[in-house]
Scaffold this active site. Structure first.
Site, PDB file in Angstrom:
ATOM      1  N   LYS A  83       0.938  -1.227   0.050  1.00 22.69           N
ATOM      2  CA  LYS A  83      -0.164  -0.044   0.054  1.00 22.69           C
ATOM      3  C   LYS A  83       0.979   1.173   0.052  1.00 22.69           C
ATOM      4  O   LYS A  83       2.037   1.411   0.687  1.00 22.69           O
ATOM      5  CB  LYS A  83      -0.705   0.076   1.302  1.00 22.69           C
ATOM      6  N   GLY A 187     -20.792   6.095   4.742  1.00 23.97           N
ATOM      7  CA  GLY A 187     -19.818   6.337   4.083  1.00 23.97           C
ATOM      8  C   GLY A 187     -20.229   6.359   2.555  1.00 23.97           C
ATOM      9  O   GLY A 187     -20.611   5.029   2.294  1.00 23.97           O
ATOM     10  N   GLY A 189     -18.608   7.041  -0.432  1.00 23.56           N
ATOM     11  CA  GLY A 189     -17.768   7.652  -1.446  1.00 23.56           C
ATOM     12  C   GLY A 189     -18.069   6.672  -2.769  1.00 23.56           C
ATOM     13  O   GLY A 189     -19.352   6.310  -2.871  1.00 23.56           O
ATOM     14  N   VAL A 191     -17.507   3.486  -3.635  1.00 23.88           N
ATOM     15  CA  VAL A 191     -17.972   2.319  -3.327  1.00 23.88           C
ATOM     16  C   VAL A 191     -19.691   2.189  -2.716  1.00 23.88           C
ATOM     17  O   VAL A 191     -20.370   1.722  -3.123  1.00 23.88           O
ATOM     18  CB  VAL A 191     -17.312   1.127  -2.602  1.00 23.88           C
TER      19      VAL A 191
END
Length: 361
Positions: A83, A187, A189, A191
């Site tokens: 990452k 959330g 976002g 997705v």
């Protein structure tokens, strides 16, 4: 919008290599963490986010890269875990030139690992940013469709979450159908928004929230209830879907959570690993995040390696739901949490050094 991050404990350091630089063009803190290349060249996205301290950004890179090792192993990919993180100081906003400089700097950092790590878009970054990275390294996937790349992976990620959600509903209600089910998404976002649109179209009773109040427009559009951020876990739900930044499920949130199950795309939603047992103690089923959200990385890896048509690859992504079912079965048989069962499956494949058949086949 103010970005925040929950400060989490550092994981055990078992990484093969970590590059930490100050970008020579951007002046920004950049970390590239290679956790494991046992199964092949590591794959994991590049996160652009605001952190109170540079050490918080480093900790995020370490945690996320370790999670990618588990994710890629459990997904049956011949890919290791890594990452990268570009850290913005609180209050900083990138103009176009400095943003470009940041991703050129990231490209140099990725190139320094000589192919052991491949990057891609992630929270805060885009396929266009990856095109900038590609000017400095070939070890990048998920370039825009317009230049022959595989494009935005949020769609495949959302599909994998949807199929995981159906498997989870099936386990806690007896039926996989989402119609009429109470689902809370924390959330909205790339997705979370896609998932909300699909679940709404299929008749779910949605409650949604996001730290960005502008996302309330989507709730209105979908006819979903809006919960104030920080209170969404108190809304009665069949499934609670963490779809934002990690660390949401603290002990306090778990103790107050009014849901039958947790299944969502957020990386590392548990503030502490022991949260899995805490959820189990309350009778709340937990679908492990690194299995649920693997659709994007499956798509990017197989597209980059040209292992099947796009339709075939999306079929492979859809089978994440079957993997979740197997993990639930394994957990029940062994008397362990689903998280422990999923980690065990990934560990077996890592121990075999890639010789073991892929779990998702």
């Amino acid at each position: 919008m103010t970005h925040t991050v929950t400060t989490l404990p550092l994981p055990d350091f078992a990484h093969e290599r970590v590059e930490v630089i100050t970008g020579r063009r951007s002046g920004l803190f950049i970390a590239v963490a290679l956790h494991s290349s046992v199964l092949g060249s590591a794959l994991g996205g590049a996160r652009l986010w605001t952190y109170p301290l540079w050490s918080d950004a480093l900790g995020d890179a370490l945690r996320l890269s370790a999670a990618m090792t588990l994710k890629n192993a459990a997904a049956g990919l011949d890919a290791g875990g890594g990452k990268s993180v570009i850290a913005l100081p609180p209050g900083a906003v990138l103009d176009e030139d400095r943003r470009r400089a940041a991703f050129l700097d990231l490209g140099d950092a990725v190139e320094s690992l000589h192919g052991l790590y491949r990057t891609a878009e992630d929270v805060g970054s885009t396929t266009e940013d990856m095109l900038v990275v590609s000017e400095r390294t070939e070890h990048v996937v998920g370039l825009p469709d317009a230049v022959g790349g595989s494009g935005e992976p949020a769609g495949p990620t959302s599909l994998g979450v949807y199929e995981s959600l159906r498997a989870t509903l099936e386990r806690v209600t007896g039926e996989a159908d989402v119609a009429g089910r109470r689902i809370t998404i924390s959330g909205l976002g790339q997705v979370g928004s896609r998932l909300a649109v699909r679940l709404s179209a299929e008749g779910a009773q949605l409650t949604v929230t996001d730290v960005n109040p502008a996302k309330r427009d989507l709730a209105v559009e979908l006819g979903a209830a809006w919960a104030e951020p920080g209170a969404e876990h108190l809304v009665p739900a069949d499934v609670f879907v963490p779809a934002g930044i990690g660390g949401l499920l603290t002990d306090e949130v778990i103790d107050a959570l009014d849901a039958k199950a947790v299944c969502g795309p957020a990386n590392n939603p548990l503030a502490d690993h022991s949260g899995a047992a805490r959820l189990a103690g309350r009778g709340i089923l937990y679908a492990p995040d690194f299995v649920v959200n693997a659709g994007g990385v499956i798509y990017l890896d197989l597209e980059a390696k040209q292992l099947g048509t796009r339709a075939e690859i999306m079929g492979r992504v859809a089978r994440i739901g079957d993997t979740v079912r197997r993990i639930f079965d394994e957990a029940e048989t062994r008397g362990v949490t689903p998280l422990e069962a999923a980690e065990g499956l990934a560990a077996e494949r890592l121990a075999a050094g890639g010789r073991q058949p892929a779990l998702a086949h």
